[in-house]
Write a protein that holds these residues in place. Structure first.
Motif, PDB file in Angstrom:
ATOM      1  N   ILE A  25      28.733  25.831  41.663  1.00 34.00           N
ATOM      2  CA  ILE A  25      30.168  25.941  41.386  1.00 34.00           C
ATOM      3  C   ILE A  25      30.402  26.097  39.884  1.00 34.00           C
ATOM      4  O   ILE A  25      31.232  26.908  39.450  1.00 34.00           O
ATOM      5  CB  ILE A  25      30.916  24.719  41.941  1.00 34.00           C
ATOM      6  N   ARG A  26      29.653  25.324  39.072  1.00 32.86           N
ATOM      7  CA  ARG A  26      29.791  25.456  37.615  1.00 32.86           C
ATOM      8  C   ARG A  26      29.411  26.868  37.161  1.00 32.86           C
ATOM      9  O   ARG A  26      30.110  27.478  36.338  1.00 32.86           O
ATOM     10  CB  ARG A  26      28.920  24.424  36.899  1.00 32.86           C
ATOM     11  N   LYS A  29      32.145  29.454  38.156  1.00 39.03           N
ATOM     12  CA  LYS A  29      33.315  29.389  37.286  1.00 39.03           C
ATOM     13  C   LYS A  29      33.043  30.024  35.932  1.00 39.03           C
ATOM     14  O   LYS A  29      33.892  30.723  35.362  1.00 39.03           O
ATOM     15  CB  LYS A  29      33.755  27.928  37.118  1.00 39.03           C
ATOM     16  N   GLU A  30      31.829  29.815  35.418  1.00 37.83           N
ATOM     17  CA  GLU A  30      31.474  30.413  34.121  1.00 37.83           C
ATOM     18  C   GLU A  30      31.449  31.937  34.210  1.00 37.83           C
ATOM     19  O   GLU A  30      31.987  32.632  33.341  1.00 37.83           O
ATOM     20  CB  GLU A  30      30.108  29.892  33.670  1.00 37.83           C
ATOM     21  N   LEU A  32      32.972  33.812  36.412  1.00 37.45           N
ATOM     22  CA  LEU A  32      34.316  34.320  36.678  1.00 37.45           C
ATOM     23  C   LEU A  32      35.094  34.542  35.386  1.00 37.45           C
ATOM     24  O   LEU A  32      35.863  35.487  35.254  1.00 37.45           O
ATOM     25  CB  LEU A  32      35.082  33.338  37.571  1.00 37.45           C
ATOM     26  N   GLN A  33      34.880  33.683  34.432  1.00 38.67           N
ATOM     27  CA  GLN A  33      35.591  33.792  33.158  1.00 38.67           C
ATOM     28  C   GLN A  33      35.035  34.913  32.285  1.00 38.67           C
ATOM     29  O   GLN A  33      35.752  35.454  31.437  1.00 38.67           O
ATOM     30  CB  GLN A  33      35.508  32.461  32.404  1.00 38.67           C
ATOM     31  N   LEU A  45      38.079  30.366  46.251  1.00 38.36           N
ATOM     32  CA  LEU A  45      37.502  29.718  45.085  1.00 38.36           C
ATOM     33  C   LEU A  45      38.081  30.322  43.812  1.00 38.36           C
ATOM     34  O   LEU A  45      38.423  29.625  42.871  1.00 38.36           O
ATOM     35  CB  LEU A  45      35.976  29.855  45.084  1.00 38.36           C
ATOM     36  N   ALA A  46      38.207  31.640  43.790  1.00 34.29           N
ATOM     37  CA  ALA A  46      38.734  32.331  42.612  1.00 34.29           C
ATOM     38  C   ALA A  46      40.240  32.504  42.769  1.00 34.29           C
ATOM     39  O   ALA A  46      40.689  33.220  43.653  1.00 34.29           O
ATOM     40  CB  ALA A  46      38.068  33.688  42.475  1.00 34.29           C
ATOM     41  N   ARG A  47      41.026  31.885  41.923  1.00 33.66           N
ATOM     42  CA  ARG A  47      42.474  31.871  42.098  1.00 33.66           C
ATOM     43  C   ARG A  47      43.166  33.038  41.399  1.00 33.66           C
ATOM     44  O   ARG A  47      44.181  33.513  41.859  1.00 33.66           O
ATOM     45  CB  ARG A  47      43.049  30.543  41.590  1.00 33.66           C
ATOM     46  N   LYS A  49      41.536  35.949  40.039  1.00 38.69           N
ATOM     47  CA  LYS A  49      40.863  37.230  40.112  1.00 38.69           C
ATOM     48  C   LYS A  49      41.339  38.018  41.327  1.00 38.69           C
ATOM     49  O   LYS A  49      41.844  37.464  42.307  1.00 38.69           O
ATOM     50  CB  LYS A  49      39.337  37.025  40.212  1.00 38.69           C
TER      51      LYS A  49
END
Length: 292
Positions: A25-26, A29-30, A32-33, A45-47, A49
């Motif tokens: 999960i970490r 998130k990394e 995705l950014q 999970l991705a809000r 995008k």
């Protein structure tokens, strides 16, 4: 025989959140950014995008559930939904087209577009990647798959699936919510293979599956297992299966766990027909989306 059970009582919540999921999960998130343009998602999970919701293994589910789900996501969440069967390339081209569209519409006009594939364990994320690669490039398997959840354990490199526009997919480990509050929901996840089998009670999973099959009026298991008639007694069913497959331990003890796993595998392989454990209707879907 008497009427089948109308309720199923179960109080233990089966939870599975090993260290690799927290780490995954970490990592998700990394990434995705940093460099992800589209998320092909099996669970939210991705809000922020751009997202495409995929229901894979649709060949195993009740086809009547598709339209209510599609309409609900379109009206309430404004999200596109695709039902796929990666093993037979069903609707894989639709997912590929979404990825191509995301590449062409990218505001950054990058040389390549990265698509992240995220979701719960054992929903077929790696299978989707392999199917997209076959369809887009005509190339072979790139992501490792397996019958048990947890095969992919880290966010690794990308896999190219399209040349023009250039699209790369990023596989991710299956991630579970840390705690499933409702015991029956956790049991459904276990029955469908989303939790490693040894963490759940095989005989309890078999009992719940038998309960749901009877509730749904699905007596296909009698033909597959060679039973004379439907039964609501899981012990009777497992004793029959054990004798049929020779599941006997040393000393003559009947191996009910092995019989239960045989029963579960037949369900997971689609031998009992296309069925969905959840009650899928407008009300239940609206409630589900409201909790997102």
């Amino acid at each position: 025989m008497s009427a089948f059970r109308q309720t199923f009582t179960y109080h233990r919540s089966i939870n599975w959140f090993p260290g690799h999921m927290a780490r995954g999960i970490r990592q998700i998130k990394e990434r995705l950014q940093r460099d992800v343009d589209l998320v092909v998602e099996f669970e939210r999970l991705a809000r922020r995008k751009r997202r495409l919701i995929v229901y894979n293994k649709a060949d195993l589910a009740d086809p009547a559930a598709e339209e209510p789900i599609r309409q609900a996501f379109t009206r309430q969440a404004h999200q596109s939904v695709v039902f796929t069967d990666a093993n037979n390339n069903t609707n894989v081209d639709v997912v590929l087209q979404h990825a191509a569209d995301a590449a062409r519409q990218s505001a950054q006009r990058l040389a390549r577009t990265t698509v992240m594939v995220v979701g719960m364990p054992n929903v077929g994320k790696s299978s989707i990647i392999n199917a997209l690669r076959r369809q887009g490039l005509g190339r072979g398997k790139a992501a490792v798959t397996g019958a048990q959840p947890g095969v992919t354990r880290t966010v690794a490199g990308t896999v190219k699936v399209l040349d023009n526009p250039e699209v790369h997919l990023l596989d991710t480990p299956g991630v579970m919510i840390p705690h499933i509050e409702d015991p029956i929901t956790s049991l459904k996840v276990a029955v469908t293979g989303g939790i490693r089998d040894h963490l759940a009670d095989e005989e309890m999973m078999a009992d719940y599956l038998l309960f749901r099959l009877n509730q749904l009026g699905n007596a296909g298991y009698t033909t597959v297992l060679g039973l004379e008639s439907p039964t609501d007694d899981v012990h009777r069913l497992l004793m029959h299966v054990a004798a049929r497959i020779g599941a006997i331990r040393r000393g003559g003890e009947v191996d009910l766990s092995a019989a239960a796993m045989f029963f579960l595998r037949k369900y997971r392989d689609g031998r009992f027909g296309r069925l969905t454990l959840d009650d899928v209707n407008a009300s239940t879907i609206a409630q589900h989306l409201g909790h997102k």
